[in-house]
Design a protein around this motif. Structure first.
Motif, PDB file in Angstrom:
ATOM      1  N   ASN A 146       1.008  -1.186  -0.048  1.00  0.00           N
ATOM      2  CA  ASN A 146      -0.148  -0.048  -0.034  1.00  0.00           C
ATOM      3  C   ASN A 146       0.813   1.232   0.127  1.00  0.00           C
ATOM      4  OD1 ASN A 146      -2.965  -0.971   0.364  1.00  0.00           O
ATOM      5  ND2 ASN A 146      -1.534  -2.071   1.943  1.00  0.00           N
ATOM      6  N   PHE A 147       0.399   2.300  -0.968  1.00  0.00           N
ATOM      7  CA  PHE A 147       1.174   3.681  -0.943  1.00  0.00           C
ATOM      8  C   PHE A 147       0.290   4.737  -0.839  1.00  0.00           C
ATOM      9  CE2 PHE A 147       3.503   0.331  -3.374  1.00  0.00           C
ATOM     10  CZ  PHE A 147       4.699   0.325  -2.570  1.00  0.00           C
ATOM     11  N   ASN A 148       0.503   5.952  -0.676  1.00  0.00           N
ATOM     12  CA  ASN A 148      -0.441   6.898  -0.653  1.00  0.00           C
ATOM     13  C   ASN A 148       0.237   8.248  -1.333  1.00  0.00           C
ATOM     14  OD1 ASN A 148      -2.340   9.249   0.256  1.00  0.00           O
ATOM     15  ND2 ASN A 148      -3.132   7.600   1.610  1.00  0.00           N
ATOM     16  N   ILE A 149      -0.439   8.705  -2.441  1.00  0.00           N
ATOM     17  CA  ILE A 149      -0.090   9.938  -3.208  1.00  0.00           C
ATOM     18  C   ILE A 149      -0.614  11.118  -2.894  1.00  0.00           C
ATOM     19  CG2 ILE A 149       0.197   8.422  -5.139  1.00  0.00           C
ATOM     20  CD1 ILE A 149      -2.347   9.700  -6.243  1.00  0.00           C
ATOM     21  N   ALA A 150      -1.442  11.244  -1.425  1.00  0.00           N
ATOM     22  CA  ALA A 150      -1.920  12.601  -1.168  1.00  0.00           C
ATOM     23  C   ALA A 150      -0.934  13.388  -0.347  1.00  0.00           C
ATOM     24  CB  ALA A 150      -3.145  12.274  -0.270  1.00  0.00           C
ATOM     25  N   THR A 151      -0.774  14.758  -0.554  1.00  0.00           N
ATOM     26  CA  THR A 151      -0.164  15.557   0.369  1.00  0.00           C
ATOM     27  C   THR A 151      -1.278  16.150   1.095  1.00  0.00           C
ATOM     28  OG1 THR A 151       1.675  15.563  -1.310  1.00  0.00           O
ATOM     29  CG2 THR A 151       1.638  17.590   0.434  1.00  0.00           C
ATOM     30  N   ILE A 152      -1.040  16.112   2.348  1.00  0.00           N
ATOM     31  CA  ILE A 152      -2.069  16.647   3.102  1.00  0.00           C
ATOM     32  C   ILE A 152      -1.645  17.897   4.240  1.00  0.00           C
ATOM     33  CG2 ILE A 152      -3.801  16.124   5.320  1.00  0.00           C
ATOM     34  CD1 ILE A 152      -3.796  13.463   4.225  1.00  0.00           C
ATOM     35  N   ASN A 153      -2.326  18.923   4.064  1.00  0.00           N
ATOM     36  CA  ASN A 153      -1.974  20.104   4.663  1.00  0.00           C
ATOM     37  C   ASN A 153      -3.222  20.800   5.485  1.00  0.00           C
ATOM     38  OD1 ASN A 153       1.313  20.708   4.708  1.00  0.00           O
ATOM     39  ND2 ASN A 153       0.175  20.412   2.604  1.00  0.00           N
ATOM     40  N   ILE A 154      -3.560  20.247   6.553  1.00  0.00           N
ATOM     41  CA  ILE A 154      -4.865  20.846   7.240  1.00  0.00           C
ATOM     42  C   ILE A 154      -4.732  21.983   8.267  1.00  0.00           C
ATOM     43  CG2 ILE A 154      -6.925  20.213   8.268  1.00  0.00           C
ATOM     44  CD1 ILE A 154      -6.800  18.777   5.678  1.00  0.00           C
TER      45      ILE A 154
END
Length: 282
Positions: A182-190
């Motif tokens: 599993n991988f994740n391509i999201a860049t999250i800045n909340i």
């Protein structure tokens, strides 16, 4: 674990009223909103490995942290979501029924989940496994009662993230079609609101050999994700209360991605400082 698996099978056919809740003698972690106040590892019974449960909304990272702890502690990580997906990809009799349930964002029935889990425990027993970290089970109070009836759970870790972060994380999930990782391509800045801190999470990109083989789960659409979160929230609160009443629930608010969260989680679990240093940089 074979005995546990057999009891799962017998319990799954019983009515909820016939499952008697019992108090366990070991109290693991005092319920508290600040996880660093607890010391769960001190009460693990001698002579066996840990038996932990990881709770948390879809996409919170249960699998990521449970698998790392599995490697650290030398116990199997058993994710019921993986068991369901394995069954979905097979030609078994449950495959079509499961596909309809998952594609609608609904929870898989207790009977199906317990059946899949009991099979997995029996396979582990045959390979000499001891202890476990359960990920995705129990999801209902009835499942928690069944689990409590057949074995002693030492600790229940409840991972938490805001819903806006969870939606972004789920939309960014990718699976390598070849190796299954599993991988994740999201860049999250909340941006934090109402006194809550900002949450930043870097993507978890695949290595070059997996980059061209990434796939998106069919159930990772925004509508299905939000429905899963709604259903989970509805079902999870009683489960959290079940373990909170037993003094076993450890609430852990993830402060960010793996680099920020992993050392703090190890600290909350009172694991050895040398292990913290070794795995924080892994």
């Amino acid at each position: 674990m074979a005995a546990v698996a057999r009891l799962f099978r017998s319990s799954s056919s019983a009515s909820s009223s016939s499952i008697i809740r019992r108090s366990l003698s070991t109290v693991v972690a005092a319920p508290s909103p600040t996880p660093h106040q607890s010391n769960p590892s001190r009460t693990i019974p001698a002579g066996r490995n840990v038996q932990w449960v990881f709770l948390g909304c879809p996409g919170v990272g249960k699998g990521t942290y449970a698998s790392r702890l599995s490697a650290l502690l030398g116990v199997p990580h058993i994710a019921t979501g993986d068991l369901v997906r394995e069954e979905l990809s097979s030609s078994g009799s449950l495959s079509k029924e499961l596909a309809e349930i998952v594609n609608q964002g609904k929870l898989v029935s207790d009977e199906i989940v317990i059946n899949l889990l009991s099979k997995r425990l029996e396979m582990g027993e045959a390979k000499g496994e001891s202890g476990f970290i359960l990920d995705g089970f129990p999801r209902t109070v009835r499942q928690a009662e069944i689990l409590d009836e057949v074995t002693d759970i030492d600790l229940v870790v409840n991972l938490r993230l805001p819903e806006s972060v969870l939606v972004e994380k789920c939309l960014g999930r990718r699976i390598c079609g070849q190796c299954g990782k599993n991988f994740n391509i999201a860049t999250i800045n909340i941006k934090g609101e109402n006194g809550n801190p900002d949450i930043t999470m870097a993507p978890l990109p695949p290595p070059p050999q997996c980059a061209s083989k990434l796939e998106t789960r069919s159930d990772d659409t925004e509508a299905i994700i939000k429905e899963r979160l709604r259903v989970y929230d509805e079902k999870s609160q009683p489960v959290e209360g079940f373990y909170r009443d037993q003094g076993k629930l450890l609430e852990f608010n993830l402060p960010g991605g793996i680099p920020e969260s992993w050392p703090k989680l190890l600290e909350a679990l009172s694991l050895d400082d040398n292990e913290v240093k070794q795995y924080a940089t892994a």
